[in-house]
Design a protein around this motif. Structure first.
Motif, PDB file in Angstrom:
ATOM      1  N   ASP A 253      46.595  35.719  37.449  1.00 32.10           N
ATOM      2  CA  ASP A 253      47.051  34.464  37.308  1.00 32.10           C
ATOM      3  C   ASP A 253      48.562  34.273  36.700  1.00 32.10           C
ATOM      4  O   ASP A 253      48.770  35.125  36.035  1.00 32.10           O
TER       5      ASP A 253
ATOM      6  N   HIS B 291      46.844  28.559  39.993  1.00 34.01           N
ATOM      7  CA  HIS B 291      46.231  29.548  39.273  1.00 34.01           C
ATOM      8  C   HIS B 291      45.425  30.366  40.140  1.00 34.01           C
ATOM      9  O   HIS B 291      45.064  30.225  41.404  1.00 34.01           O
ATOM     10  N   ALA B 292      44.988  31.617  39.965  1.00 33.47           N
ATOM     11  CA  ALA B 292      44.122  32.511  40.618  1.00 33.47           C
ATOM     12  C   ALA B 292      43.306  33.444  39.743  1.00 33.47           C
ATOM     13  O   ALA B 292      43.410  33.266  38.424  1.00 33.47           O
ATOM     14  N   SER B 293      42.416  34.107  39.947  1.00 30.01           N
ATOM     15  CA  SER B 293      41.551  35.138  39.098  1.00 30.01           C
ATOM     16  C   SER B 293      42.539  36.013  38.332  1.00 30.01           C
ATOM     17  O   SER B 293      43.585  36.358  38.681  1.00 30.01           O
ATOM     18  N   SER B 294      42.122  36.044  36.830  1.00 33.77           N
ATOM     19  CA  SER B 294      42.858  37.049  36.240  1.00 33.77           C
ATOM     20  C   SER B 294      41.998  38.090  35.636  1.00 33.77           C
ATOM     21  O   SER B 294      41.040  38.200  35.637  1.00 33.77           O
TER      22      SER B 294
ATOM     23  N   CYS C 195      38.016  38.208  34.856  1.00 29.89           N
ATOM     24  CA  CYS C 195      37.394  39.226  35.836  1.00 29.89           C
ATOM     25  C   CYS C 195      36.782  40.474  35.026  1.00 29.89           C
ATOM     26  O   CYS C 195      35.874  40.976  35.118  1.00 29.89           O
TER      27      CYS C 195
ATOM     28  N   ILE D  15      43.597  38.902  41.572  1.00 27.18           N
ATOM     29  CA  ILE D  15      43.051  40.494  41.429  1.00 27.18           C
ATOM     30  C   ILE D  15      42.606  40.952  42.675  1.00 27.18           C
ATOM     31  O   ILE D  15      42.404  40.079  43.647  1.00 27.18           O
TER      32      ILE D  15
END
Lengths: 251, 251
Positions: free
Chosen positions: A84, A109-112, A116, A9
């Motif tokens: 994500d 992956h990453a923050s979704s 969040c 995000i």
């Protein structure tokens, strides 16, 4: 080789260290911004990190897959995705196609927005029921699923996360979403949405303009809820810690 | 100043660029590893990025809050948390206390087990119902919530994400979890868990040993499901894309 990299995000600083490392190795860098809009400055920031131009792909190119797979067959290719990379079905489908062609795929992956939004609302993750996307209405297409999902979750004491639709590069505004839900209430009359119904609106999640508003619909309708993209949460009965957190954003 | 920084799933490379930048600015660096275990090499990796020692805090220190708040009143202090920092209630409570003391808090999100497990399973995010943690049994404490949550979600055509408890630094194994659910079935007899029930087990999510297994419980019980921490997913009726994705991991 296909790297499916989440931007997370917010802006390009939501890339993970692993994502940034992989990005630097890629010869071809695509970015899709139709499942979630990406700001221009973020694209510029990503180009700086990658050390090369980023090509923005629209829905047709990503869903058509051909361009991405052809690149990935020859070169280390990155497809950057806001949030994500595996939360949107589109990318699940792309990975399946790549595997069929024997292309090695690495998912970073990453923050979704999913986790969040729950986190920023201070609401307990295990108290969320099914989530739903509120789609815009057009002639002959007036989906009411969000209304019924909120009703069903509330009955079970569960919170509802309502994603707002993106159409042709435009995000639905929080107020438009509330109006659609109120119109559904007028037609269905199940007492799900009333002026005193409590709601959380989260706008520009992860960006510097992030704004969270909490209170009765009546009050939120009159207030400035911040810049889209927005997400709505309809909470069920609040635990005292949840209430204490939300009161910080109370209108 | 308190920076609440998510490490993301996996190792220290799950830190975002923003998280790594903030970490370097901090004079005091704490890490809690009881809501989700952190590997030793990850701690070493974080120390390299931070350029200083990391102090590991147990449940008492984080929930007691005193040590963290005293540090944050004087210095730029980081509390590192595996996954996303706001998914565990503990940290919501810490932020509330910091705000009361007038301490400026910055939350830096990261990938969460919540969104990553959904993503890696290939199942559609909006088809998940309420999630649940399966707690271990002890004399006089035999919680059966997970069983009932799976039942309720299945009735509504929704998938269930089952988190497995961590107790005294030990994660519950996937097989132990299945045994507890089977024992609950023997007592409650609602037909929720049977040998032909389909299940997804995700182990070591985000680590190099990550392993996903899909199939009937009967088969999963006999197989090697990978190293804990593990997560179970009980899928409802599968969409063909979901099935295609999961078949990739079929036993």
């Amino acid at each position: 080789m296909l790297y499916l990299i989440g931007i997370g995000i917010g802006n390009e600083k939501g890339l993970t260290l692993e994502g940034a490392e992989a990005l630097k190795k890629c010869k071809i860098v695509f970015l899709e911004d139709y499942t979630n809009l990406v700001e221009k400055e973020t694209v510029t920031g990503i180009e700086k990190i990658a050390g090369r131009k980023v090509e923005i792909l629209g829905r047709e190119a990503v869903e058509g897959e051909k361009k991405i797979l052809q690149a990935a067959e020859k070169e280390k290719t990155a497809l950057l995705v806001s949030g994500d990379p595996l939360i949107a079905t589109t990318h699940v489908s792309l990975v399946l196609s790549a595997r069929k062609k024997g292309i090695w795929v690495k998912i970073i992956h990453a923050s979704s927005i999913l986790s969040c939004a729950i986190g920023e609302s201070g609401l307990q993750a295990y108290k969320f029921g099914k989530s739903v996307t509120l789609a815009g209405w057009s002639r002959g297409y007036e989906p009411k699923d969000a209304y019924f999902v909120i009703e069903e979750n509330k009955k079970r004491g569960l919170h509802t996360l309502v994603f707002l639709d993106i159409k042709e590069g435009k995000c639905m505004e929080a107020k438009e979403a509330v109006e659609l839900l109120e119109e559904t209430e007028r037609r269905k009359k199940k007492g799900v949405i009333a002026s005193e119904t409590q709601m959380v609106a989260i706008s520009s999640l992860g960006r510097k303009e992030q704004k969270i508003s909490f209170g009765e619909i009546e009050k939120l309708k009159k207030a400035e809820l911040g810049k889209s993209p927005s997400i709505l949460i309809f909470p069920a009965k609040l635990h005292f810690l949840e209430e204490e957190w939300l009161n910080y954003f109370k209108l």
